[in-house]
Scaffold this motif. Structure first.
Motif, PDB file in Angstrom:
ATOM      1  N   MET A 136      69.772  54.453  32.201  1.00  0.00           N
ATOM      2  CA  MET A 136      69.514  55.258  33.389  1.00  0.00           C
ATOM      3  C   MET A 136      68.684  54.490  34.408  1.00  0.00           C
ATOM      4  O   MET A 136      68.897  54.615  35.617  1.00  0.00           O
ATOM      5  CB  MET A 136      68.804  56.555  33.000  1.00  0.00           C
ATOM      6  CG  MET A 136      69.650  57.485  32.139  1.00  0.00           C
ATOM      7  SD  MET A 136      71.300  57.756  32.816  1.00  0.00           S
ATOM      8  CE  MET A 136      70.915  58.360  34.455  1.00  0.00           C
ATOM      9  N   ALA A 178      70.362  53.670  38.036  1.00  0.00           N
ATOM     10  CA  ALA A 178      69.719  54.216  39.237  1.00  0.00           C
ATOM     11  C   ALA A 178      69.253  53.104  40.169  1.00  0.00           C
ATOM     12  O   ALA A 178      69.410  53.206  41.398  1.00  0.00           O
ATOM     13  CB  ALA A 178      68.542  55.108  38.839  1.00  0.00           C
ATOM     14  N   TRP A 204      79.719  55.273  36.094  1.00  0.00           N
ATOM     15  CA  TRP A 204      78.516  56.074  36.369  1.00  0.00           C
ATOM     16  C   TRP A 204      77.708  55.490  37.511  1.00  0.00           C
ATOM     17  O   TRP A 204      77.031  56.233  38.239  1.00  0.00           O
ATOM     18  CB  TRP A 204      77.668  56.187  35.105  1.00  0.00           C
ATOM     19  CG  TRP A 204      78.300  56.979  34.015  1.00  0.00           C
ATOM     20  CD1 TRP A 204      78.549  56.587  32.738  1.00  0.00           C
ATOM     21  CD2 TRP A 204      78.789  58.331  34.110  1.00  0.00           C
ATOM     22  NE1 TRP A 204      79.152  57.593  32.032  1.00  0.00           N
ATOM     23  CE2 TRP A 204      79.308  58.672  32.852  1.00  0.00           C
ATOM     24  CE3 TRP A 204      78.837  59.279  35.137  1.00  0.00           C
ATOM     25  CZ2 TRP A 204      79.872  59.926  32.583  1.00  0.00           C
ATOM     26  CZ3 TRP A 204      79.398  60.522  34.878  1.00  0.00           C
ATOM     27  CH2 TRP A 204      79.906  60.833  33.621  1.00  0.00           C
ATOM     28  N   VAL A 216      76.667  57.905  40.625  1.00  0.00           N
ATOM     29  CA  VAL A 216      75.284  58.061  41.086  1.00  0.00           C
ATOM     30  C   VAL A 216      75.143  57.555  42.512  1.00  0.00           C
ATOM     31  O   VAL A 216      74.446  58.174  43.335  1.00  0.00           O
ATOM     32  CB  VAL A 216      74.322  57.323  40.140  1.00  0.00           C
ATOM     33  CG1 VAL A 216      72.893  57.389  40.658  1.00  0.00           C
ATOM     34  CG2 VAL A 216      74.391  57.923  38.739  1.00  0.00           C
ATOM     35  N   LEU A 248      64.505  60.120  43.051  1.00  0.00           N
ATOM     36  CA  LEU A 248      64.656  60.483  41.641  1.00  0.00           C
ATOM     37  C   LEU A 248      64.428  61.973  41.380  1.00  0.00           C
ATOM     38  O   LEU A 248      65.226  62.603  40.677  1.00  0.00           O
ATOM     39  CB  LEU A 248      63.718  59.634  40.774  1.00  0.00           C
ATOM     40  CG  LEU A 248      64.061  58.143  40.670  1.00  0.00           C
ATOM     41  CD1 LEU A 248      63.102  57.440  39.713  1.00  0.00           C
ATOM     42  CD2 LEU A 248      65.499  57.950  40.204  1.00  0.00           C
ATOM     43  N   SER A 301      67.374  63.918  42.417  1.00  0.00           N
ATOM     44  CA  SER A 301      68.615  63.522  41.748  1.00  0.00           C
ATOM     45  C   SER A 301      68.630  63.875  40.267  1.00  0.00           C
ATOM     46  O   SER A 301      69.481  63.379  39.531  1.00  0.00           O
ATOM     47  CB  SER A 301      68.828  62.007  41.894  1.00  0.00           C
ATOM     48  OG  SER A 301      68.795  61.621  43.244  1.00  0.00           O
ATOM     49  N   LEU A 326      71.367  62.645  37.339  1.00  0.00           N
ATOM     50  CA  LEU A 326      70.803  61.731  36.357  1.00  0.00           C
ATOM     51  C   LEU A 326      70.828  62.337  34.959  1.00  0.00           C
ATOM     52  O   LEU A 326      71.093  61.646  33.973  1.00  0.00           O
ATOM     53  CB  LEU A 326      69.368  61.354  36.750  1.00  0.00           C
ATOM     54  CG  LEU A 326      69.215  60.560  38.050  1.00  0.00           C
ATOM     55  CD1 LEU A 326      67.748  60.280  38.340  1.00  0.00           C
ATOM     56  CD2 LEU A 326      70.000  59.249  37.978  1.00  0.00           C
TER      57      LEU A 326
END
Length: 311
Positions: free
Chosen positions: A101, A105, A166, A170, A202, A205, A209
């Motif tokens: 993650m 990100a 992914w 994102v 963050l 999101s 996430l």
């Protein structure tokens, strides 16, 4: 006030409302769909607690005809290795999902910003890896000979760290959903890109996430192929690969009475619960991951930017 008024007007528009019949139909559909997902799990749970002879005689039943724990007693004989493999899988899943993650990100945020001059290049770079790969042999040589990760936990973590799909999901979420006005106002107030990313992007999101984290968690937990390829002993194998090996051994002994008789002659178990233990293996394999869903579910339905921009 204008935004609130428009929202209330849209919510009160009769055209946006479902009829009672349509609402009931949708509810019935999802109830049936949920039942179709749960019923097989209930069946395998019931069979795992059933007597082997009753299963072979009468087939699978939702209510055990004769309750028996022989399948779990059979697995308990190897409880030490199972518990150790559980620890390996939990460690790999937690560490791998967290690192995955973080990398996804950090990669997706810059290519979502129009001010980043190389956004198109790095977007194409990650998209290109979805279409083409170097092949299985070069992939194996990179991790074994170049990175020297054979028989290590990193061999179970690194190959699954980044998913191009992914990253693009994102990235699209950052670009299309997070209001640019919020980011611009933070920049005017003196916040740097790192602070904007940590303090604003963050938190806003969390739904996407959490969704990606759930799928990455499932990917790490269900993986057995990496243990097969990179682990040559039983020390660092995941629980899924351990259960896969146990199932393969049971199937071999079930189809080879001579080998089973030799094991029984050497002091092993001959009449092992072959059918019920297969169901018990599934229960053991999916048990912990079931508890991950309630943790992530609250983020799926949360509104993302409600009230973030005022009209």
């Amino acid at each position: 006030m204008a935004a609130i008024s428009d929202k209330n007007t849209a919510g009160s528009n009769p055209k946006n409302r479902l009829s009672a019949a349509a609402s009931s139909g949708i509810n019935i559909f999802f109830i049936l769909y949920s039942a179709l997902c749960v019923i097989p799990l209930l069946l395998l749970l019931s069979v795992s607690f059933s007597d082997e002879k009753s299963v072979l005689t009468h087939g699978y039943r939702f209510i055990p005809e004769k309750f028996n724990l022989a399948a779990y007693a059979f697995l308990y004989k190897d409880i030490g290795q199972i518990a150790y493999s559980y620890g390996i899988s939990i460690t790999v899943t937690v560490v791998g999902t967290a690192l995955s993650m973080l990398i996804i990100a950090l990669y997706a945020y810059p290519i979502s910003r129009s001010q980043f001059p190389h956004a198109r290049f790095f977007t194409f770079f990650v998209f290109f890896t979805m279409l083409f790969s170097g092949g299985l042999v070069p992939w194996y040589l990179v991790y074994v000979q170049m990175l020297n990760l054979k028989d290590t936990l990193w061999a179970l973590i690194m190959p699954l760290l980044v998913s191009s799909f992914w990253v693009l999901i994102v990235r699209t979420f950052f670009k299309e959903t997070i209001p640019a006005a919020v980011l611009e106002s933070a920049k005017i107030d003196g916040a740097g890109e790192l602070r904007i990313f940590i303090r604003i992007v963050l938190p806003l999101s969390m739904p996407v996430l959490a969704t990606v984290a759930l799928f990455q968690t499932l990917t790490y937990w269900n993986d057995w192929f990496l243990s097969l390829v990179f682990i040559t002993n039983d020390h660092n194998i995941s629980v899924q690969y351990l259960l896969y090996k146990m199932l393969a051994n049971i199937q071999y002994l079930s189809s080879n009475p001579t080998a089973a008789a030799e094991i029984a002659r050497a002091g092993g178990m001959f009449n092992f619960p072959s059918e019920t233990v297969r169901m018990a293996l599934v229960v053991v394999g999916i048990g912990p991951i079931v508890f991950a869903y309630p943790f992530f579910q609250k983020y799926f339905v949360r509104g993302l930017t409600v009230g973030a921009v005022k009209g």
